[in-house]
Enzyme design. Structure first.
Site: not given
Length: 298
Positions: A242-244
């Site tokens: 997530l978000d990476d």
């Protein structure tokens, strides 16, 4: 002044018979010469060539070549096959060959917030984004009327935690094989690893924070609580983490103690629009090469 949109405004150049060749491989002598010799032998004229190596020696080599070849559409499959056999196999290259005259087919996914979605549709209508928006998918019906004004199909697919499997299957039925890119324009649902594995195209997300700081929910409230002097946004490719995913573009705006949470949201929305539109533009113009969890944008 630094150009906000590298390549924007150059769309007036003819795109018929113009190809884009992106490649990545281990760095070694002779790569540029091999690619140039192949294209010259195929009858192509190189219009531009950008390259980058991550190290002076022993790193990863990346290159974006724009070329003109009369009759490219008819010759494309044979050209790709010959390049794979004569060059790519020799240097163990990952490569992608596209035609500038064929816009990417794009689906946009959104929820209730409209600023990123409408900005992309508006820029596309103005000719600032060379893409074909084939559908908008939303887990809420709120934006249907606004999207209808752009003559783009709006598809409401309810998605909650309880019906996530059914919702993602419906979305996959709509997307799979029909689009080249999915843009998450503030789509407020987490996509499962299975969805990402089966959608068969890249996804770009806009995160309302300057990653990696303030990952997760309510970043502007957390930013206010920390007394930040800058707020920003990050466009990145979507991965299972997530978000990476690999970051494509980021930007910030300066704030101070007089700004409340609503001010930060408003200012942040402006940055989100600009950052997402840049990332989508660069992807659609085949300017981005991924390596590891990073990107090079030519």
């Amino acid at each position: 002044m630094e150009e906000e949109y590298p390549g924007a405004g150059r769309g007036a150049l003819p795109v018929k018979d113009v190809g884009r060749l992106l490649l990545r491989c281990a760095d070694r002598p002779g790569l540029v010469a091999a690619v140039s010799a192949f294209l010259t032998g195929a009858g192509a004229n190189i219009v531009s060539l950008d390259q980058h190596a991550t190290e002076q020696s022993g790193g990863t080599f990346m290159q974006r070549t724009i070329f003109h070849l009369p009759g490219l559409t008819a010759a494309r499959d044979a050209l790709e096959r010959d390049f794979r056999e004569q060059v790519a196999s020799q240097f163990d290259m990952d490569f992608r060959l596209t035609e500038a005259a064929k816009p990417k087919r794009v689906a946009i996914m959104a929820s209730k917030e409209d600023h990123c979605l409408l900005d992309l549709l508006w820029r596309n209508r103005r000719g600032e984004l060379d893409m074909s928006v084939v559908m908008v998918i939303s887990n809420h019906p709120d934006l249907a009327e606004q999207v209808r004004a752009f003559s783009v199909p709006f598809l409401h697919v309810p998605a909650t935690r309880d019906i996530r499997v059914e919702a993602e299957q419906r979305q996959l039925d709509l997307l799979r094989g029909n689009v080249d890119l999915v843009v998450l324009a503030r789509y407020m649902q987490i996509l499962t690893p299975q969805f990402l594995a089966e959608v068969s195209c890249p996804l770009i997300n806009i995160h309302h924070s300057f990653l990696p700081a303030f990952i997760g929910a309510a970043p502007y409230r957390r930013a206010k609580e920390r007394g930040v002097k800058l707020v920003g946004a990050t466009a990145h490719y979507v991965t299972e983490d997530l978000d990476d995913g690999p970051i494509i573009e980021q930007d910030v705006v300066r704030v101070d103690h007089r700004h409340g949470v609503e001010d930060l949201v408003r200012l942040g929305a402006d940055v989100e629009r600009l950052v997402l539109s840049r990332a989508v533009l660069w992807h659609c113009e085949d300017r981005i090469i991924r390596y590891g969890n990073q990107t090079v944008v030519f």
